[in-house]
Design a protein around this motif. Sequence first.
Motif, short mmCIF file in Angstrom:
data_model
loop_
_atom_site.label_atom_id
_atom_site.label_comp_id
_atom_site.label_asym_id
_atom_site.label_seq_id
_atom_site.Cartn_x
_atom_site.Cartn_y
_atom_site.Cartn_z
N GLU A 103 45.58 29.04 -71.43
CA GLU A 103 46.09 30.41 -71.51
C GLU A 103 46.58 30.88 -70.14
N PRO A 104 47.60 31.75 -70.13
CA PRO A 104 48.07 32.26 -68.83
C PRO A 104 47.00 33.11 -68.15
N ASP A 105 47.08 33.17 -66.82
CA ASP A 105 46.08 33.91 -66.05
C ASP A 105 46.19 35.41 -66.21
N ASP A 106 47.39 35.90 -66.55
CA ASP A 106 47.58 37.35 -66.50
C ASP A 106 47.24 38.04 -67.82
N GLU A 107 46.37 37.42 -68.60
CA GLU A 107 45.96 38.01 -69.86
C GLU A 107 45.31 39.38 -69.62
N THR A 108 45.61 40.35 -70.47
CA THR A 108 45.05 41.70 -70.30
C THR A 108 43.53 41.64 -70.41
N PRO A 109 42.84 42.15 -69.40
CA PRO A 109 41.37 42.05 -69.44
C PRO A 109 40.73 43.03 -70.42
N TYR A 110 39.58 42.62 -70.98
CA TYR A 110 38.70 43.60 -71.61
C TYR A 110 38.10 44.42 -70.48
N ALA A 111 37.74 45.65 -70.80
CA ALA A 111 37.25 46.52 -69.72
C ALA A 111 35.73 46.44 -69.57
N LEU A 112 35.29 46.46 -68.32
CA LEU A 112 33.88 46.73 -68.02
C LEU A 112 33.86 48.13 -67.42
N GLU A 113 32.74 48.84 -67.57
CA GLU A 113 32.71 50.18 -66.96
C GLU A 113 31.53 50.28 -65.99
N ILE A 137 41.29 35.34 -76.81
CA ILE A 137 40.08 36.16 -76.63
C ILE A 137 39.28 35.65 -75.43
N ALA A 138 39.14 34.33 -75.35
CA ALA A 138 38.39 33.74 -74.23
C ALA A 138 39.06 34.10 -72.90
N ALA A 139 40.39 34.07 -72.86
CA ALA A 139 41.12 34.40 -71.63
C ALA A 139 40.93 35.87 -71.27
N HIS A 172 37.42 36.29 -69.79
CA HIS A 172 37.33 35.88 -68.38
C HIS A 172 37.99 36.92 -67.47
N ALA A 173 39.17 37.37 -67.89
CA ALA A 173 39.90 38.34 -67.06
C ALA A 173 39.09 39.63 -66.91
N GLY A 174 38.43 40.05 -67.99
CA GLY A 174 37.64 41.27 -67.94
C GLY A 174 36.45 41.15 -67.00
N VAL A 175 35.75 40.02 -67.09
CA VAL A 175 34.59 39.82 -66.22
C VAL A 175 35.05 39.82 -64.76
N ALA A 176 36.14 39.09 -64.47
CA ALA A 176 36.63 39.04 -63.09
C ALA A 176 37.02 40.44 -62.62
N ALA A 177 37.78 41.14 -63.44
CA ALA A 177 38.24 42.48 -63.03
C ALA A 177 37.07 43.42 -62.79
N GLY A 178 36.05 43.34 -63.64
CA GLY A 178 34.89 44.21 -63.49
C GLY A 178 34.17 43.98 -62.16
N PHE A 179 33.98 42.71 -61.79
CA PHE A 179 33.28 42.43 -60.54
C PHE A 179 34.15 42.72 -59.32
N VAL A 180 35.46 42.55 -59.47
CA VAL A 180 36.34 42.92 -58.36
C VAL A 180 36.28 44.43 -58.14
N GLN A 181 36.27 45.17 -59.24
CA GLN A 181 36.17 46.62 -59.15
C GLN A 181 34.86 47.02 -58.45
N ALA A 182 33.78 46.35 -58.80
CA ALA A 182 32.50 46.63 -58.16
C ALA A 182 32.56 46.31 -56.67
N ALA A 183 33.26 45.22 -56.32
CA ALA A 183 33.40 44.86 -54.90
C ALA A 183 34.20 45.92 -54.16
N VAL A 184 35.23 46.44 -54.80
CA VAL A 184 36.04 47.49 -54.18
C VAL A 184 35.16 48.73 -53.93
#
Length: 761
Positions: A630-640, A676-678, A681-693
């Motif tokens: 799957e492409p990397d730029d798949e729309t992430p599921y959101a974490l809050e 869905i799997a992509a 993954h994108a959602g988990v990454a985005a959530g932790f990047v947001q936490a790092a920010v």
Amino acid sequence: MHGVVQGVGFRPFVYRLASEEGLSGFIGNDTDGVTIEVEGPLTRVDAFLSRLRIEPPPLARIDSIAVRESVVTGEPGFRIVASEVLGRVSTGIPADAATCPDCLRELLDPHDRRYRYPFLNCTNCGPRFTITRRIPYDRPQTSMARFPMCPSCQAEYDDPLNRRFHAQPNACWQCGPRVWLSNKDGAEIPADDPVVAAIDRLLAGEVVAIKGIGGFHLGVDAANEAAVLRLRQRKRRYGKPLAVMVRDLNVARELCALSREEEALLTTSARPIVLARKREPNGIAADVAPGIPWLGVYLPYAPLQHLLFAGARVRALVMTSANLSEEPIAIDNDEARSRLGEIADVFLMHNREILQRCDDSVAAVVDGAPQLIRRARGFVPLGVELPLDAPPLLAVGGHLKNVFALARGRRVYQSQHLGDLENLAGLDFFKESLAHLMRTFEIEPVTVVHDLHPGYLSTEWAKQWAQERGLGLIAVQHHHAHVAGCMAEHGLAGPVIGLSLDGTGYGTDGKIWGGEVLIARLDSFERFAHLDYVPMPGSTAAIREPWRMALGHLHAAGFDVKSPKILSLLGATEKEVRVLKRMIERGINSPLTSSLGRLFDAAAAVVLGRRVVNYEAQAAIELEGLAVDEPDDETPYALEIAGGNWSAREPARIGTVPLWRGLLKDLQDGVSQARIAARFHAGVAAGFVQAAVQAHTATGITQVAMSGGCMHNRRLARLLRVALEAEGFEVFRHAQVSPGDGGLSYGQAAVAAAILSSRKL
Ligand code: ZN
Ligand code: ZN
Ligand code: FE
């Protein structure tokens, strides 16, 4: 000169170099490496020095060269002096190295005196660590002691210009070990050539136990579906991928689509098993690595293994550690027969004793860089640098995939992979290896470091051992150790933002951590954010049965887990769900966890309908596999991210409610599993990047260290790195040490060294 320069043909190399440059002087081993004195015209000395750096023998690793002028002696000639002259030798033993090209040529040359000799080696290759009882690394201290060299071998061994000068395991048909075929009772099976007979057996579909370098392998023809199944049934190992040894690099390329980095990793002298993307169909039985897009391949690294592939009758063999599930690998001939009698049809034995058990190492290229997954043969006992001085200490590691570490000064020596420390066999292997490495490095620990988990066998043992010996004790939180290991590898003292993304680790609040954003120094840490706690109904049963984890997550996210829709997603009966729901609500055997590994399990259970796993992290690995194309730029599921007050040191919680909503909706809408799997993954990454920010906003820190078992996930590792860099962070990940629990003891040692040095101030 410091580095790996003993037992690797360094002295004859220097001897030759000095002779070619017309210099006199000497070379000898000393405590940390070698000392060289040369005398001659300045231009020649300069040439000598630069060639020393450029042309060292393949297994040597030069860490540093200190150059000093000294008084001219006028002594003629160049000598190799005995070790004792320059003081105590304690650089220990080199790692085992794969057969070198020169030896391989001799092995297959009908005119060579070592034609088809299964134990040939030289200073550039051969067994080291696994055949050595104690230091110094000299033949009498190895299992070659019982094979006196014949005059021809002795002459090579004594000749400074020969490739076999001081090659401790040097041997030939006349004087060395031999191979034979044996049945289960230990009786030799007569054969003109036991290796050829073993090949016949393999091609007939039999399971052959083959004695190797660090232990026995169980071999079967990798193309033979029935043979692979038979091996799985007898070994009671279902589902878990089996490694495949291939004839040569060309066959590896036919089986897998290899990157340049993967080819480089495959061909290092450590010859690890490399997990690479498999081609399909590739002629390998489907049951070798079912359900995942990767295959573990490796190249022959011992002459006996090369002979199994010689003549091109065999293309690929399943070669898996000879043990039952997670027991230590078998090494002794009698032990092998008694433990493997029900598994192997026949044994390819030899009489060179294996003194140290050592599994094959496992590695992968993750986000363009090699990563160790299992540190063993070829990497042990090489040390890894520490950024600060440590007193002699022992770090015992964790629980699963255990590796301990001995540290002294600026170096940490990690043991070979010991397997799971769950039973006495595991503990015996631990003690056996500890005694050996303590002798090898002459390290008498003054402090013992262990995981914070009170229930680990390693913790219990550490406390008892320290008490008996009156040693200091330091407990280190699991995810701090993971992050500290990554920091120490890069010489960072902190503070950094530490992403510790992991399966299981005991937290300071008694809960099970694993999705952690830490503000970490080497000697201490604070928790900035974590995945919100969810129950694990049934505790460890929820690890073996990911549907339980999915139920825990969905319940915590507010879904009605008794609804028919969710029941069918979980593949569970109404009664099962009722029982688990009650357990959760009453807090019975349902510990709370913030583990990211368990979130992966839960998602995999829902997406794949996988109720039970056969090996650790199977569901999560399969979920990663689904997304592989799957492409990397798949729309992430959101974490809050909610709550959290950094000035009050109150961690924020990373919630998964919107992620689950998105995922369940996609399932209902018939979105593909891969997509869905992509998005997951994108959602988990985005959530932790947001936490790092957010952590950066609160603290101003710009460095991120990533660690934990989830960093084995290539997709997650890449997505995190790319997004963090885009946010302007400097990102660090492990290079020489495993991000999983195999690297834990290195991190524990780093934390303890930092704590002890701050106490001193
Ligand atoms: Zn060689
Ligand atoms: Zn010989
Ligand atoms: Fe861990």
